[in-house]
Design an enzyme around this catalytic site. Sequence first.
Site, PDB file in Angstrom:
ATOM      1  N   GLU A 180      85.456 168.898  58.220  1.00  0.00           N
ATOM      2  CA  GLU A 180      85.458 170.348  58.450  1.00  0.00           C
ATOM      3  C   GLU A 180      84.048 170.756  58.913  1.00  0.00           C
ATOM      4  O   GLU A 180      83.095 169.978  58.783  1.00  0.00           O
ATOM      5  CB  GLU A 180      85.838 171.054  57.132  1.00  0.00           C
ATOM      6  CG  GLU A 180      85.799 172.559  57.165  1.00  0.00           C
ATOM      7  CD  GLU A 180      86.546 173.163  58.350  1.00  0.00           C
ATOM      8  OE1 GLU A 180      87.750 173.387  58.229  1.00  0.00           O
ATOM      9  OE2 GLU A 180      85.890 173.363  59.380  1.00  0.00           O
ATOM     10  N   HIS A 189      95.132 169.017  55.960  1.00  0.00           N
ATOM     11  CA  HIS A 189      95.293 168.587  54.564  1.00  0.00           C
ATOM     12  C   HIS A 189      96.026 169.674  53.768  1.00  0.00           C
ATOM     13  O   HIS A 189      96.112 170.838  54.189  1.00  0.00           O
ATOM     14  CB  HIS A 189      93.906 168.368  53.940  1.00  0.00           C
ATOM     15  CG  HIS A 189      93.062 169.586  54.005  1.00  0.00           C
ATOM     16  ND1 HIS A 189      93.193 170.666  53.122  1.00  0.00           N
ATOM     17  CD2 HIS A 189      92.125 169.973  54.885  1.00  0.00           C
ATOM     18  CE1 HIS A 189      92.373 171.600  53.454  1.00  0.00           C
ATOM     19  NE2 HIS A 189      91.700 171.223  54.526  1.00  0.00           N
TER      20      HIS A 189
HETATM   21  O1  LIG Z   1      86.475 174.753  54.873  1.00  0.00           O
HETATM   22  C1  LIG Z   1      87.330 175.604  54.554  1.00  0.00           C
HETATM   23  O2  LIG Z   1      87.245 176.431  53.641  1.00  0.00           O
HETATM   24  C2  LIG Z   1      88.621 175.652  55.321  1.00  0.00           C
HETATM   25  C3  LIG Z   1      88.653 176.844  56.217  1.00  0.00           C
HETATM   26  O3  LIG Z   1      87.686 176.747  57.197  1.00  0.00           O
HETATM   27  O4  LIG Z   1      88.784 174.473  56.073  1.00  0.00           O
HETATM   28  P1  LIG Z   1      89.677 173.291  55.492  1.00  0.00           P
HETATM   29  O5  LIG Z   1      90.336 173.885  54.246  1.00  0.00           O
HETATM   30  O6  LIG Z   1      90.677 172.994  56.575  1.00  0.00           O
HETATM   31  O7  LIG Z   1      88.780 172.160  55.180  1.00  0.00           O
END
Ligand SMILES: O=C(O)[C@@H](CO)OP(=O)(O)O
Length: 238
Positions: free
Chosen positions: A114, A9
């Site tokens: 995530e 993203h």
């Molecule tokens: O969760 C988060 O802060 C980031 C880094 O791990 O993941 P993402 O921005 O891709 O969701």
Amino acid sequence: MGNLILVRHGEPGLKPGDRLSGWIDIPLSRKGIEEALECATALANIEIDLAFASNLVRTQETLCIILSGQKKAGVFVHEETENEEGPERLEWYSYPDKLGKDLIPIYTTPALNERYYGKLQGRKKQKMEEKYGVENVSRWRWDFEPGPPEGESLKAVYERTVPFFRKKVMPVLEDGKNVLICAHQSSLRALVKYIEGISDEDIKEVRFSTGELAIYHFSEGKLVRENEELGPELKRNI
Ligand SMILES: O=C(O)[C@@H](CO)OP(=O)(O)O
């Protein structure tokens, strides 16, 4: 056989370098929207047949912006209720078999979320490094295991993301469809580990920057990366 496009993203409102968002649902920043628009341009000549996002808004917003560059419109699919004994089975128009051919079905799933960051969720990376040590925070973020205290390791993310990919994505790729998956740092690293057969040791070096694409096509029955190889030389993520 179809092509697979993975994309992280665009930059969220809480910059990945500042805070560890995890499951906190943050919209894209202006830069994140611009990154998604760049992806839309880069993918405009690839006809996307099906798309997947996580349950978090930063991937869904990115996906909708990317699909705005396609000839067909993206429509979120609401799967049939599992519970057949429910009071009534509503016939949503967005059931996959009902959607017209000029629409791109978008499936959302927590399997692509995530990692859950546990005690580090939503916290400032620097503060966590001061509290737990730079080395520990780095190991929790980039090693296959262990994960952060009370959070998910990359191994745990792998164990929910890869089965979803094998069950829901591989069959449509083998059916010749072009599939776009918009996900997160950890869920994408888990998928790349599986697709490229990267070892538990070497996965430490694999990173995705926000808005970064990984494009694969089939060669001799295996998915092969088309654009720059992921690996140590990849842009170091913040
Ligand atoms: O969760 C988060 O802060 C980031 C880094 O791990 O993941 P993402 O921005 O891709 O969701």
